[in-house]
Write a protein that holds these residues in place. Structure first.
Motif, PDB file in Angstrom:
ATOM      1  N   LEU A  84       0.696  -1.241   0.079  1.00 17.13           N
ATOM      2  CA  LEU A  84      -0.099  -0.020   0.056  1.00 17.13           C
ATOM      3  C   LEU A  84       1.057   1.258   0.122  1.00 17.13           C
ATOM      4  CD1 LEU A  84      -2.888  -0.932   2.455  1.00 17.13           C
ATOM      5  CD2 LEU A  84      -3.107  -0.420   0.117  1.00 17.13           C
ATOM      6  N   GLU A  85       2.095   1.268   0.670  1.00 15.10           N
ATOM      7  CA  GLU A  85       3.174   2.380   0.884  1.00 15.10           C
ATOM      8  C   GLU A  85       3.389   2.766  -0.642  1.00 15.10           C
ATOM      9  OE1 GLU A  85       5.458   1.167   3.959  1.00 15.10           O
ATOM     10  OE2 GLU A  85       4.062   1.779   5.496  1.00 15.10           O
ATOM     11  N   VAL A  86       3.708   1.623  -1.403  1.00 14.57           N
ATOM     12  CA  VAL A  86       4.274   1.626  -2.818  1.00 14.57           C
ATOM     13  C   VAL A  86       3.154   2.296  -3.646  1.00 14.57           C
ATOM     14  CG1 VAL A  86       5.174   0.499  -4.822  1.00 14.57           C
ATOM     15  CG2 VAL A  86       6.116  -0.028  -2.362  1.00 14.57           C
ATOM     16  N   LEU A  87       1.965   1.685  -3.607  1.00 12.66           N
ATOM     17  CA  LEU A  87       0.842   2.011  -4.292  1.00 12.66           C
ATOM     18  C   LEU A  87       0.624   3.575  -4.119  1.00 12.66           C
ATOM     19  CD1 LEU A  87      -1.334   1.355  -6.439  1.00 12.66           C
ATOM     20  CD2 LEU A  87      -2.815   0.469  -4.578  1.00 12.66           C
ATOM     21  N   LYS A  88       0.576   4.168  -2.953  1.00 11.93           N
ATOM     22  CA  LYS A  88       0.164   5.345  -2.548  1.00 11.93           C
ATOM     23  C   LYS A  88       1.064   6.180  -3.474  1.00 11.93           C
ATOM     24  CE  LYS A  88      -0.231   8.792   1.033  1.00 11.93           C
ATOM     25  NZ  LYS A  88      -0.317   9.191   2.557  1.00 11.93           N
ATOM     26  N   LYS A  89       2.372   5.893  -3.568  1.00  9.91           N
ATOM     27  CA  LYS A  89       3.542   6.563  -4.380  1.00  9.91           C
ATOM     28  C   LYS A  89       3.193   6.655  -5.894  1.00  9.91           C
ATOM     29  CE  LYS A  89       7.261   6.139  -1.229  1.00  9.91           C
ATOM     30  NZ  LYS A  89       8.700   5.317  -1.040  1.00  9.91           N
ATOM     31  N   ASP A  90       2.577   5.459  -6.470  1.00 12.11           N
ATOM     32  CA  ASP A  90       2.480   5.157  -7.894  1.00 12.11           C
ATOM     33  C   ASP A  90       1.093   5.559  -8.357  1.00 12.11           C
ATOM     34  OD1 ASP A  90       4.872   4.002  -7.686  1.00 12.11           O
ATOM     35  OD2 ASP A  90       4.151   1.986  -7.799  1.00 12.11           O
ATOM     36  N   ALA A  91       0.033   5.737  -7.378  1.00 12.53           N
ATOM     37  CA  ALA A  91      -1.499   6.203  -7.679  1.00 12.53           C
ATOM     38  C   ALA A  91      -1.551   6.815  -8.738  1.00 12.53           C
ATOM     39  CB  ALA A  91      -2.124   6.363  -6.476  1.00 12.53           C
ATOM     40  N   ALA A  92      -1.067   8.300  -8.603  1.00  9.84           N
ATOM     41  CA  ALA A  92      -1.133   9.290  -9.530  1.00  9.84           C
ATOM     42  C   ALA A  92      -0.978   8.888 -11.035  1.00  9.84           C
ATOM     43  CB  ALA A  92      -0.545  10.544  -9.262  1.00  9.84           C
ATOM     44  N   GLN A  93       0.105   8.209 -11.267  1.00  9.92           N
ATOM     45  CA  GLN A  93       0.535   7.799 -12.721  1.00  9.92           C
ATOM     46  C   GLN A  93      -0.451   6.367 -13.192  1.00  9.92           C
ATOM     47  OE1 GLN A  93       3.053   8.211 -10.336  1.00  9.92           O
ATOM     48  NE2 GLN A  93       2.853  10.428 -10.988  1.00  9.92           N
ATOM     49  N   LEU A  94      -1.216   5.924 -12.499  1.00  7.11           N
ATOM     50  CA  LEU A  94      -1.809   4.498 -12.877  1.00  7.11           C
ATOM     51  C   LEU A  94      -3.316   5.136 -13.416  1.00  7.11           C
ATOM     52  CD1 LEU A  94      -1.244   2.460  -9.535  1.00  7.11           C
ATOM     53  CD2 LEU A  94      -0.041   2.078 -11.830  1.00  7.11           C
ATOM     54  N   SER A  95      -3.780   4.236 -14.623  1.00  9.43           N
ATOM     55  CA  SER A  95      -4.953   4.283 -14.811  1.00  9.43           C
ATOM     56  C   SER A  95      -6.068   3.963 -13.805  1.00  9.43           C
ATOM     57  CB  SER A  95      -5.053   3.392 -16.018  1.00  9.43           C
ATOM     58  OG  SER A  95      -5.171   2.083 -15.913  1.00  9.43           O
ATOM     59  N   SER A  96      -7.338   4.188 -14.040  1.00  8.22           N
ATOM     60  CA  SER A  96      -8.408   3.691 -13.101  1.00  8.22           C
ATOM     61  C   SER A  96      -8.164   1.967 -13.246  1.00  8.22           C
ATOM     62  CB  SER A  96      -9.563   4.189 -13.486  1.00  8.22           C
ATOM     63  OG  SER A  96      -9.888   5.447 -13.452  1.00  8.22           O
ATOM     64  N   GLU A  97      -8.098   1.509 -14.114  1.00 10.56           N
ATOM     65  CA  GLU A  97      -8.125  -0.029 -14.293  1.00 10.56           C
ATOM     66  C   GLU A  97      -6.907  -0.632 -13.784  1.00 10.56           C
ATOM     67  OE1 GLU A  97      -8.890   1.998 -16.680  1.00 10.56           O
ATOM     68  OE2 GLU A  97     -10.739   1.680 -17.366  1.00 10.56           O
ATOM     69  N   ASP A  98      -5.749   0.124 -13.682  1.00  9.18           N
ATOM     70  CA  ASP A  98      -4.440  -0.468 -13.137  1.00  9.18           C
ATOM     71  C   ASP A  98      -4.531  -0.466 -11.847  1.00  9.18           C
ATOM     72  OD1 ASP A  98      -3.326  -1.329 -15.518  1.00  9.18           O
ATOM     73  OD2 ASP A  98      -2.317   0.262 -16.008  1.00  9.18           O
ATOM     74  N   PHE A  99      -5.121   0.831 -11.174  1.00  9.83           N
ATOM     75  CA  PHE A  99      -5.296   1.129  -9.711  1.00  9.83           C
ATOM     76  C   PHE A  99      -6.073   0.205  -9.092  1.00  9.83           C
ATOM     77  CE2 PHE A  99      -7.850   3.153  -6.387  1.00  9.83           C
ATOM     78  CZ  PHE A  99      -6.694   3.462  -5.502  1.00  9.83           C
TER      79      PHE A  99
END
Length: 821
Positions: free
Chosen positions: A93-108
């Motif tokens: 989750l900590e990694v995802l928080k950093k990556d979230a802005a660059q992810l599409s809705s589907e990938d998120f």
């Protein structure tokens, strides 16, 4: 004998149950599959799209998931130990928080779903947004994993009627070899890892179910539109292409959550909930395994059929009772735990009273209410039942949750969290959800062998029921698999936490697009002879393992029936003591009479009588312990005389100094029954000529129980009822076999599903019971009317209200109460 023993085992007239009930919409019931809600996945796929998440919405979802899994998820360390560091959700989750802005809705959405699905915990879920959370994909075939000689194979075990034309070339018994060219075993291995199954057996059975059904609330939309099945039939390969079908609940999609009444949800309901939602949905569509076909059951329908069904088996050991216990929850809003337990008890006393043994089939049982599951154990236990305990993380958030739910008043849970924090302990000391008094209030009604049939789909509260039966020596576990589904937790929803913690500093924020999350909040710890063992991941090990074989499909398992026969035969000599069944478990006495009654029993040399935890009398039955036939024995409690009262008495029987039963009898004192005049009987506080209403408080003080306030019959005199009440008000009616009809208006607002009002009629002559109402909340005042049978000579009209330890609401109000003939 084709079964294996995993460990030694060592265990020591029809009832009328007429329930008035209301129909409810069942989302996933096959009967509710409206044609306009079903289409092929190919045609529906465009309508199953994710919303576009904003950057703020992604961050919010990750932060709320972090709060959930870091501060509330009680199994985190166990999952890391059992499945490796890759199962730890917090670093992901900590990694995802950093990556979230660059992810599409589907990938998120995929990343969030993967974090939860890799926990191997069916209680901890990331719920998809609408419309996905309102949809499922399915094919009209049920599969089962069975043994063929020594091979594990997957076969077609049933075909649905809906969309049957798509599988007309498939036969029950066909062996599934591959799907879209991929061997089925590789598919099951892949699906098992994301199925939520907590052990190898659970992963396999969940993966097999996912071949037929995907709930899009927690599982991904299938990538393919159709499936090319390769089957083996009598040595020949057969290929059949079947489309995925999609079902969308249009009511669910159209529901506006913002318009729902923001009422406090019951902590007790959620505290008491332990259930696998997917398995519940799967069973409603595809059914659950049973020893008997529907044609061999009693045909009379009952509202209790959604919870259990009963019949008998003719075996070499004589008549054996059979109960399919389908789940520990129900959709019917006019049922509560006490009513269902009462119906379960009375059905056994009536229909199965002549059976030499009992089989309780909980295969595929998805769980439900913990208190319901644990209250059933006492019916089969020779001693006082020790309920399962739970423990949870000790932190300020959990302490505040309990305080907020209880109006900032301390209770045993908030105190336990605070104590653990003071001592520096990561968890509270294990405590029961089901109190000892709840787990033992009814006592034993069965004095012969009991077998519990389980599988790896017996999950959650079903795990707890199996644990309670095994831990308290109440039955022998025969399992299709080595262990049960291993769902050892109490589940809570994000939406419930949010309502509990309402206010300016609420840490639980509203999730976007009607989303939700669930978490394993409290961890179950076994009691009695398996004291301290966890249920999560381990499950309840079978005493005897009898795998399902290919030859068992569409038939009764010969191996399973043989194992049942042998175990009952082995156990029967150990059951040398017992009592004759007494309908309704009550003893009727006249006002002012001493407590004196007759029991028919065998194999007992001493009986102790207890009231409210104190021994009040002992009856010595010298030289009677070795007698095998029934004999009548007079029991009495010297000096105990009452008027218009109910008094539970516990009878503890001994044989050669060993306790052999624990039975609860309810002594009821009654006087003159009220005659109904030509203009009927109006019950209100102004009626001075006759005393028509009598009250009994089994828990709580008199002033907190039933009483008239104005012309309304209600519980307590204040605005809210009090905690820990069990109060009855009853009106004795002289019917003179002329039937009669009750009219009343009910207003009710109480804690959902445990704090509840029950209204019923008791026949003091036959101990039959007719249920009128059971429930916790009514959105508006409701008028009720019900007629009584003409053959009844007398009746007690009973109003019963029960509350627990948590906060309370306005409670029940009864008005315009009238009985006419």
């Amino acid at each position: 004998m084709n079964y294996t023993t995993s460990q030694e085992f060592n265990v020591g007239g029809t009832m009328k149950v007429n329930l008035v009930f209301f129909s409810v919409f069942s989302f996933f019931s096959i009967l509710s599959f409206a044609e306009d809600g079903i289409g092929t996945l190919a045609d529906t796929r465009a309508k199953l799209k994710l919303p576009n998440y904003t950057g703020e919405e992604k961050q919010l979802l990750v932060e709320q998931a972090h709060l959930f899994l870091n501060e509330l998820f009680v199994h985190r360390d166990i999952k890391i130990k059992d499945f490796g560091v890759g199962a730890d959700p917090v670093p992901k989750l900590e990694v995802l928080k950093k990556d979230a802005a660059q992810l599409s809705s589907e990938d998120f959405h995929q990343r969030m779903s993967d974090i939860f699905s890799n926990l191997h915990d069916l209680h901890t879920n990331y719920i998809a947004p609408k419309p996905l959370s309102c949809a499922a994909t399915f094919i009209p075939l049920r599969f089962d994993s069975v043994l063929d000689d020594k091979r594990d194979v997957v076969v077609v075990s049933a075909k649905l009627r809906i969309r049957a034309e798509s599988v007309k070339d498939v036969r029950v018994g066909d062996e599934l070899v591959a799907i879209n060219g991929e061997p089925v075993e590789k598919i099951l291995e892949r699906l098992g890892k994301i199925s939520g199954g907590a052990n190898s057996d659970a992963m396999r059975i969940r993966a097999v179910e996912m071949l037929s059904l995907r709930s899009l609330a927690t599982q991904q939309v299938p990538q393919e539109d159709e499936l090319k099945f390769e089957f083996l039939r009598e040595g020949n390969k057969i290929e059949v292409t079947v489309p995925w079908f999609a079902y969308r609940s249009l009511d669910c999609i159209g529901a506006d959550s913002s318009s729902e009444e923001e009422s406090k949800l019951s902590l007790r309901k959620q505290f008491n909930l332990s259930e696998d939602e997917f398995q519940k949905r799967y069973n409603k569509i595809f059914g659950s395994r049973s020893l008997l076909s529907k044609q061999r059951r009693w045909a009379a329908p009952s509202p209790l059929d959604e919870v259990f069904e009963m019949t008998t088996l003719n075996t070499p050991m004589g008549l054996v009772g059979y109960i399919q216990l389908k789940g520990f929850s129900w959709d019917n809003p006019n049922l509560d735990i006490a009513t269902v337990v009462e119906g379960f008890r009375r059905e056994i006393e009536g229909r199965l009273s002549r059976a030499n043994g009992l089989v309780i089939d909980v295969r595929g049982n998805p769980g439900g209410y913990i208190v319901f599951a644990e209250k059933l154990v006492q019916l089969f236990s020779t001693k006082e039942v020790e309920p399962t305990k739970v423990q949870m993380l000790a932190n300020k958030l959990n302490e505040n949750i309990f305080l907020n739910a209880n109006g900032q008043e301390d209770n045993r849970w908030s105190a336990a969290v605070r104590s653990a924090l003071t001592q520096g302990s990561p968890r509270i000391q294990p405590m029961p959800i089901t109190t000892t008094s709840e787990a033992n209030s009814l006592g034993q009604i069965w004095f012969r062998p009991v077998i519990i049939l389980t599988d790896a789909a017996c999950f959650s509260a079903c795990d707890l029921f199996a644990a309670g039966m095994q831990d308290n020596g109440a039955g022998v576990i025969i399992g299709v698999h080595k262990t049960t589904g291993a769902g050892g937790a109490n589940v809570m929803e994000h939406s419930v936490f949010r309502q509990i913690m309402e206010g300016e500093n609420n840490p639980f924020k509203a999730l976007p697009h009607s989303q939700n999350m669930r978490v394993s909040w409290r961890q179950t710890v076994r009691s009695a002879k398996n004291q301290g063992q966890l249920i999560e991941d381990l499950g309840i090990r079978s005493d005897v393992i009898v795998p399902v074989r290919k030859s068992d499909i569409e038939t009764e398992s010969k191996d399973l029936m043989e194992a049942i026969h042998q175990i009952i035969h082995t156990l029967q000599p150990k059951y040398k003591s017992g009592l004759a069944v007494r309908r309704g478990n009550s003893v009727l006495l006249k006002n002012g009479e001493e407590a004196k009654w007759v029991e028919s029993l065998y194999g007992v040399d001493k009986i102790e009588l207890w009231i409210k935890g104190e021994k009040v009398h002992t009856v010595e039955l010298c030289n009677r312990g070795d007698k095998t036939g029934f004999e009548e024995v007079t029991l009495e409690i010297p000096g105990l005389k009452k008027d218009w009262s109910d008094e539970p008495v516990t009878m503890v029987g001994y044989r050669n100094r060993n306790q052999v039963f624990r039975v609860v009898r309810e002594l009821i004192w009654r006087g003159r029954y009220l005659e109904i005049g030509s203009d009927g009987l109006n019950i209100n506080s102004k009626q001075d000529e006759v005393r028509s209403l009598f009250t009994v408080n089994l828990k709580g003080q008199a002033e907190s129980g039933w009483q008239f306030v104005g012309n309304k019959l209600r519980v307590g005199r204040e605005n809210n009822y009090e905690n820990n009440i069990l109060s009855r008000a009853f009106i004795p009616l002289d019917l003179k076999k002329q039937s009669g009809k009750l009219f009343l208006d009910i207003s009710l607002k109480a804690e959902n599903d445990h704090d509840s009002l029950r209204i019923y009629f008791n026949n003091p002559d036959t101990y039959e019971r007719i249920h009128v109402f059971a429930g916790s909340n009514l959105s508006q005042q409701k008028g009720v009317s019900i007629s009584l049978p003409e053959e009844w000579d007398r009746a007690d009209m009973v109003f019963e209200f029960e509350s627990d330890e948590n906060w309370n609401m306005a409670g029940p109000e009864i008005e315009n109460l009238k009985f006419i003939q």
